[in-house]
Design an enzyme around this catalytic site. Structure first.
Site, PDB file in Angstrom:
ATOM      1  N   HIS A 105      -0.026  -2.759   7.213  1.00 26.68           N
ATOM      2  CA  HIS A 105       1.149  -2.339   6.440  1.00 26.68           C
ATOM      3  C   HIS A 105       2.386  -2.444   7.338  1.00 26.68           C
ATOM      4  CE1 HIS A 105       3.468  -0.435   3.358  1.00 26.68           C
ATOM      5  NE2 HIS A 105       3.819   0.555   4.161  1.00 26.68           N
TER       6      HIS A 105
ATOM      7  N   LYS B  26       5.535  -8.131   7.785  1.00 24.76           N
ATOM      8  CA  LYS B  26       6.888  -7.623   7.534  1.00 24.76           C
ATOM      9  C   LYS B  26       7.829  -7.873   8.702  1.00 24.76           C
ATOM     10  CE  LYS B  26       5.149  -4.077   4.378  1.00 24.76           C
ATOM     11  NZ  LYS B  26       3.703  -4.322   4.610  1.00 24.76           N
TER      12      LYS B  26
ATOM     13  N   CYS C  39       5.208   1.584  -2.044  1.00 23.81           N
ATOM     14  CA  CYS C  39       4.867   0.371  -1.292  1.00 23.81           C
ATOM     15  C   CYS C  39       3.388   0.013  -1.356  1.00 23.81           C
ATOM     16  CB  CYS C  39       5.322   0.528   0.159  1.00 23.81           C
ATOM     17  SG  CYS C  39       7.065   0.971   0.284  1.00 23.81           S
TER      18      CYS C  39
ATOM     19  N   GLU D 259      -0.937   4.182  11.575  1.00 23.73           N
ATOM     20  CA  GLU D 259      -1.823   3.093  11.155  1.00 23.73           C
ATOM     21  C   GLU D 259      -2.694   2.632  12.312  1.00 23.73           C
ATOM     22  OE1 GLU D 259      -1.769  -1.055   8.556  1.00 23.73           O
ATOM     23  OE2 GLU D 259       0.128  -0.262   9.330  1.00 23.73           O
TER      24      GLU D 259
ATOM     25  N   PHE E 101       5.370   5.760  -0.015  1.00 19.80           N
ATOM     26  CA  PHE E 101       5.960   7.093  -0.134  1.00 19.80           C
ATOM     27  C   PHE E 101       5.136   7.943  -1.100  1.00 19.80           C
ATOM     28  CE2 PHE E 101      10.768   6.334   0.919  1.00 19.80           C
ATOM     29  CZ  PHE E 101      10.427   6.088   2.235  1.00 19.80           C
TER      30      PHE E 101
ATOM     31  N   HIS F 288      10.500  -5.784   4.542  1.00 19.90           N
ATOM     32  CA  HIS F 288       9.605  -4.971   3.710  1.00 19.90           C
ATOM     33  C   HIS F 288       9.994  -5.105   2.243  1.00 19.90           C
ATOM     34  CE1 HIS F 288       6.985  -2.069   2.201  1.00 19.90           C
ATOM     35  NE2 HIS F 288       7.432  -0.970   2.776  1.00 19.90           N
TER      36      HIS F 288
END
Length: 415
Positions: A305, A337, A165, A316, A401, A342
């Protein structure tokens, strides 16, 4: 020592669940109109998650051409469509430019999963002789970048980052550094993804990573909310045209924003879970600002994010607090998002477009579905409604990831 080039954004293109142009995307994003709906592109009755951000009524043939489109996976089609928009927006005609000095950096987190699955089913049902001879070049994750290069005859450096991502931001950031050091005049950069597919839904679902709020699709993506239960998968592409300032000025291009910094780091922590303290995210943000030569107090807005996972949103938030200190409570933070879902490897490209528009229009998009604030997520996430703000400098975060972290700094262009 070669003087570093300033790098600007002159064109943008988007294909997303909430719009297939920058204008329609931005209108829906600022209105907080969700693009999440029930998935009807395959039989989802046996799946834990049955919702997603689907790009609907995408007319690939009229954009790309019937012959070419048959040799492209859906993710490649999205990338080509977004790249065409971006080049048109930039008024960058390859025929009147030095093609050897225009690169393409477009990545994908997963690549051509539809092509892979379709041909594997053919292999099982009809035998190896019926598998398409183009299955491999259609499914590999570099082919979106390659097809844009081929279709437009762009012969500069060609790269396709695959960093989950964080892909879109890594692509834009690496393109920025290439131009900055004089390796190209312009780069078409971003990310693309098309993973609304049975295998992806089964895998993500069994990993309990995705929201199962199937009866309320539009309310399912809820970053920073106490009732969040995972991300909502979506598809699309976001592409920008980066140019050296010198090149853009020489051809009289409209400059939409300047890219000033790029930071990347690794969590070195876990295969899928983020560092719970947000250390990697913090270091990427810190390095991006240092690269831009800007102090933390210069940040006017953050495009987070913020996927809507329990751990990710908290980590975050911690990283932003560590970066900005007490001022963290005064900086508007937007979770795109919540509206789009996403888009995985495409997210950085799409959200770069959103941040450019924030800087241009002075509007910070809302974080929708933030109804029950998580006590551990206590910053200003612009809940519910878009907000007017004078944004000169913004950060856009992307974390993937494997512990990939990539952050870009955009700012208002000043001569």
């Amino acid at each position: 020592m070669v003087q570093q080039q300033r790098v600007v954004i002159t064109g943008m293109g988007v294909v997303s669940p909430i719009g297939q142009s920058v204008a329609t995307f931005w209108e829906a994003l600022t209105a907080g109109r969700s693009g999440v709906s029930a998935v009807d592109t395959f039989d989802v009755s046996g799946y834990k998650t049955r919702i997603g951000g689907v790009v609907r009524n995408f007319d690939a043939e009229s954009t790309i051409g019937g012959k070419e489109v048959r040799r492209m996976d859906r993710y490649t089609q999205f990338a080509v469509a977004a790249a065409k928009q971006a080049l048109d927006d930039a008024a960058l005609d390859p025929d009147s430019a030095d093609r050897d000095r225009i690169g393409v950096y477009i990545g994908s987190g997963i690549g051509g999963i539809h092509t892979l699955l379709d041909n594997y089913r053919t292999l099982l049902s009809r035998g190896p002789g019926r598998v398409s001879p183009t299955v491999v070049p259609m499914m590999i994750a570099n082919m979106a970048a390659a097809q844009v290069s081929i279709l437009y005859g762009l012969k500069g450096p060609l790269l396709a980052p695959v960093t989950a991502c964080a892909t879109g931001n890594n692509a834009i950031g690496e393109a920025f550094k290439l131009i900055q050091r004089g390796g190209a005049d312009a780069v078409v950069a971003g990310g693309s993804e098309a993973t609304i597919a049975d295998l992806a839904f089964a895998g993500f679902g069994n990993a309990t990573a995705m929201s199962t709020r199937n009866d309320e699709p539009e309310r399912a993506s809820r970053p920073f909310d106490a009732e969040r239960d995972g991300f909502v998968a979506a598809e699309g592409a976001g592409v920008v045209v980066l140019e050296s300032l010198e090149h853009a000025l020489r051809r009289g291009a409209r400059i939409r924003a300047e890219i000033a910094g790029y930071g990347a780091s690794a969590d070195a922590y876990h295969m899928v879970a983020t560092d719970p303290e947000g250390d990697g995210a913090y270091r990427a943000m810190r390095e991006a600002l240092a690269d831009a030569g800007l102090p933390p107090e210069s940040v006017d807005a953050i495009n987070a994010h913020a996927t809507g996972t329990k751990l990710g949103d908290v980590s975050e938030t911690k990283a932003i607090k560590r970066l900005l200190g007490a001022r963290a409570y005064d900086v508007p933070i937007s979770a795109n998002k919540s509206v789009t879902g996403h888009t995985l490897g495409a997210a950085g490209g799409i959200e770069a477009v959103a941040l450019v528009k924030t800087i241009e229009d002075g509007i910070v998009p809302p974080t929708i579905n933030l109804e029950f604030p998580d006590p551990e997520c206590d910053l200003d996430y612009v809940p519910g409604r878009a907000r007017r703000a004078d944004v000169r400098v913004g950060l856009s975060n992307a974390f993937g990831f494997g512990g990939h972290n990539a952050v870009i700094v955009l700012k208002r262009y000043e001569a």
